[in-house]
Design a protein around this motif. Sequence first.
Motif, mmCIF file in Angstrom:
data_model
loop_
_atom_site.group_PDB
_atom_site.id
_atom_site.type_symbol
_atom_site.label_atom_id
_atom_site.label_comp_id
_atom_site.label_asym_id
_atom_site.label_seq_id
_atom_site.Cartn_x
_atom_site.Cartn_y
_atom_site.Cartn_z
ATOM 1 N N LEU A 24 33.577 -12.427 -0.486
ATOM 2 C CA LEU A 24 33.528 -11.667 0.759
ATOM 3 C C LEU A 24 34.401 -10.417 0.649
ATOM 4 O O LEU A 24 33.976 -9.315 1.011
ATOM 5 N N MET A 61 35.523 -16.707 -0.179
ATOM 6 C CA MET A 61 36.458 -15.723 0.368
ATOM 7 C C MET A 61 36.681 -14.569 -0.608
ATOM 8 O O MET A 61 36.738 -13.412 -0.204
ATOM 9 N N LYS A 105 33.678 -21.476 -0.500
ATOM 10 C CA LYS A 105 33.051 -20.775 0.634
ATOM 11 C C LYS A 105 33.013 -19.272 0.463
ATOM 12 O O LYS A 105 32.512 -18.557 1.306
ATOM 13 N N GLU A 158 28.362 -24.352 4.599
ATOM 14 C CA GLU A 158 27.949 -23.457 5.682
ATOM 15 C C GLU A 158 28.303 -22.043 5.237
ATOM 16 O O GLU A 158 29.462 -21.725 4.994
ATOM 17 N N SER A 189 27.037 -18.859 6.673
ATOM 18 C CA SER A 189 26.490 -17.809 7.536
ATOM 19 C C SER A 189 27.172 -16.463 7.274
ATOM 20 O O SER A 189 26.549 -15.411 7.414
ATOM 21 N N HIS A 190 28.440 -16.496 6.882
ATOM 22 C CA HIS A 190 29.151 -15.254 6.587
ATOM 23 C C HIS A 190 28.540 -14.534 5.369
ATOM 24 O O HIS A 190 28.610 -13.320 5.269
ATOM 25 N N VAL A 191 27.919 -15.279 4.488
ATOM 26 C CA VAL A 191 27.260 -14.679 3.327
ATOM 27 C C VAL A 191 26.022 -13.918 3.780
ATOM 28 O O VAL A 191 25.782 -12.786 3.362
ATOM 29 N N ARG A 192 25.273 -14.517 4.658
ATOM 30 C CA ARG A 192 24.055 -13.858 5.159
ATOM 31 C C ARG A 192 24.378 -12.604 5.968
ATOM 32 O O ARG A 192 23.541 -11.717 6.101
ATOM 33 N N ALA A 193 25.598 -12.499 6.472
ATOM 34 C CA ALA A 193 25.994 -11.337 7.270
ATOM 35 C C ALA A 193 26.314 -10.109 6.419
ATOM 36 O O ALA A 193 26.424 -9.012 6.934
ATOM 37 N N ARG A 194 26.485 -10.287 5.119
ATOM 38 C CA ARG A 194 26.813 -9.170 4.217
ATOM 39 C C ARG A 194 25.576 -8.783 3.406
ATOM 40 O O ARG A 194 25.029 -9.611 2.683
#
Length: 133
Positions: free
Chosen positions: A23, A20, A18, A44, A46-51
Amino acid sequence: SMPADGEGAALLDVCSGKGMTALVLSFEFPRARVHMLDANGEMELSHVRARPNLDFVQCDLFSRDAAAALAACRADAAACVAVGMHLCGALSPRLLTLAARSPAVDAVVVCPCCLKGSLKERVRAEARRDGRE
């Protein structure tokens, strides 16, 4: 050498899960391009798309396209570092082989979690031998 903010670098989190590690790298090196590579494209993320400097590349290290995927991640970066935190079993040797054969990868950092598992006693013996127990 790489600037402290990562400008001009491509950082690859290989077998990222995922992501980490990716990130953390994306925050630590905000001007680097950070790529997560993993065979599982169903996660899933979504945290990737946020960066803004982080993306996901579906890549199986044992596929015929793995070397090309590593090269594509480098693109026009001045330097490329592959990081492998979850490369257990045959995955660590595979990444090292790909990197050794690829001019796209400048450095590799491998710290497979199996160092605490199946390789634990061998690592401890080496540390004792070197006086670093």
